[in-house]
Design an enzyme around this catalytic site. Sequence first.
Site, mmCIF file in Angstrom:
data_model
loop_
_atom_site.group_PDB
_atom_site.id
_atom_site.type_symbol
_atom_site.label_atom_id
_atom_site.label_comp_id
_atom_site.label_asym_id
_atom_site.label_seq_id
_atom_site.Cartn_x
_atom_site.Cartn_y
_atom_site.Cartn_z
ATOM 1 N N GLU A 18 71.318 7.164 42.613
ATOM 2 C CA GLU A 18 70.853 8.472 43.082
ATOM 3 C C GLU A 18 71.637 9.527 42.325
ATOM 4 O O GLU A 18 72.745 9.257 41.852
ATOM 5 C CB GLU A 18 71.092 8.606 44.587
ATOM 6 C CG GLU A 18 72.503 9.072 44.991
ATOM 7 C CD GLU A 18 73.613 8.081 44.669
ATOM 8 O OE1 GLU A 18 73.303 6.873 44.526
ATOM 9 O OE2 GLU A 18 74.787 8.492 44.550
ATOM 10 N N LYS B 160 82.366 11.196 36.772
ATOM 11 C CA LYS B 160 81.441 10.183 37.283
ATOM 12 C C LYS B 160 81.461 8.892 36.472
ATOM 13 O O LYS B 160 81.255 7.803 37.002
ATOM 14 C CB LYS B 160 80.017 10.742 37.321
ATOM 15 C CG LYS B 160 79.816 11.845 38.351
ATOM 16 C CD LYS B 160 79.879 11.318 39.758
ATOM 17 C CE LYS B 160 79.557 12.384 40.795
ATOM 18 N NZ LYS B 160 79.772 11.888 42.170
ATOM 19 N N SER C 226 86.705 18.579 37.610
ATOM 20 C CA SER C 226 85.972 17.306 37.644
ATOM 21 C C SER C 226 84.830 17.214 36.641
ATOM 22 O O SER C 226 84.412 16.130 36.270
ATOM 23 C CB SER C 226 85.445 17.071 39.053
ATOM 24 O OG SER C 226 84.670 18.178 39.467
#
Lengths: 403, 272
Positions: free
Chosen positions: A118, A96, A385
């Site tokens: 969010e 991210k 990830s």
Amino acid sequence: MAKLNSYRTGPDETGHFGIFGGQFVAETLMPLILELDAAYEASKKDPEFAKELSGLLKNFVGRESPLYFAERLTEHYGGAKIYLKREDLNHTGAHKINNCMGQILLARRMGKKRIIAETGAGQHGVATATVAARFGLECAIYMGETDIERQKPNVFRMKLLGADVIPVKSGARTLKDAMNEALRDWVTNVDDTFYIIGTVAGPHPYPELVRDFQCVIGEETRRQIMEAEGRLPDTLLACIGGGSNAMGLFHPFLDDEKVEIIGVEAAGHGIDTDKHAASLKGGRPGVLHGNRTYLLQDDDGQILEAHSISAGLDYPGIGPEHSWLNDIGRVKYVNATDAEALDAFQLCCKLEGIIPALESAHALAYLEKLAPDLPKDHIIVINLSGRGDKDIFTVADALGVEL
Amino acid sequence: MSDTRIDRRFKALKAEGRAAFVTYVMAGDPNYDAALEIVKGLPGAGADIIEVGLPFTDPMADGPAIQQAGLRALAGGMTLKKTLKLISEFRQDDNDTPIVLMGYYNPIYSYGVDQFLTDATSAGVDGLIVVDLPSEEDKELCLPAREAGLNFIRLATPTTDDKRLPKVLANSSGFLYYVSIAGTTGAAAPKASDVATALTRIRKTTDLPIAVGFGLRTGAQAAEIAKIADGAVVGTALVEQVALGSNDKDSVNRVLELAREISAGIRSVKKT
């Protein structure tokens, strides 16, 4: 459809990938989105922007992330050679931050003072709070109450990083509702606020710019696999909620037609039940959160609640470029259930000494179906990830263990 | 120039020398029958135009009151099909009051645009406000709706600057809905002086009637807006009355009571 010269030219000038994408937002936001688009286009032409971003990715995020040969998983399945792209080793523990770093630099160029985002699993929230702290910007993170409950460690991390975590009480109180609230905040605070969307979804230009900031994953992978094996991989595998880690890995390989590309959606209790998050296999095209894409919805076009054991995949939509890649058949989309992901989670812990995020465990879960029957010289790269420290409470709960 | 019930109503009010009272209520809130009674009662309570909310699970531009109203309606089984049925039942007794269907695009897209336009027109809908269809997406619904003889009413906001305004106005008709503050429905009331400045600016670009909304709750506030605008829109305050009702009858009475009060405020302002 006529064969394309390239799968990498989207979106078109109106922000569409085929029929998907677009700019379906309230008028209040349109000028802001157009301003963002202009700022993003300008940044692409500015070598200083790229230089600053790559410096921060190297020295703050810790890139490049390793491409690791998973020897024991390979041995376990007895077929294809399995490599893990270690995005879990990034600062903040997931992919991210690649996107957040890019977007916060844009926010600074645009003179914005306040950041909103969010979050579902909290990984995007933590990454956003991190970059906001790094650059001294005010930060508010919207998070569904259900997710706050199941991701407590990340909630506390965000608070330590100085972010205001705002509980969202509407709907099922998960990622979709957090996104609604963040959009409402943005509509209200138009002058000083920059909305860092965490995935390859939302109104144009978000799907494009998030993808571009995540493409560092696939670009590194290309280079690393050439060094390790002297050739491109045969198969790429990644989990998909909104689909940013997958798009980051896939996109630089889309034009290499010999590379098979597989995305794994979350099947929850199974896609034949009403508790899953597989928008492509269990949904149909619709319009939500600024874009047209595959959505879980009822006959009346009302959005259905998604379900996944993984908070980060618990979303009833998917990025519009994935919808397009699905329809044209370039990427194959499959799914893995909660139970399969839990098994793969534990297997990865035990065999590789790596606690994967529950999101990433969905991609790992598909190995069971894919790897054993493939020849030993077949190369699979999986995007790991994120790391799974945040998920230990959920996993313990699912396994009936009291901590 | 189109000639819809909306156009005729604004023309008549202009001749009468007063602003329009535009009401918003949610279809199916608190349930189908009570909502129908509310809509049927609104013209008698002074409403000149009725916006009927089409419930949607994810109303990203609405505040808590209208979010809750939509969820109440959906919980009661409301759908787009039933919303159109409600409007056609209203039309049986009232062939003059304009009805504007207001909502989000996905239920309409899911229904199918062509089928929707056919059914909406025959139900007696006069105009559409679709919050998440900016002018960039005109091909989706705005242009086909215009073709079908419906007004496509656009929102302009404080962020809609002079450069953008012509784009917003390009294919819109009926009236322009000026959202007086950047925010979600039901937020704080705007300053009348700020609104006046904005309206002066917008009127340089269009002759369309301008209705002003977001944040109006009382007859006095609506009267302030009625002095400067061609219409005042009240939604959240009416929708809140539905929730406050102790039963269906009480909800209906409360909504119509507040509508009468606001209507009196608007009617107290005469323009020459």
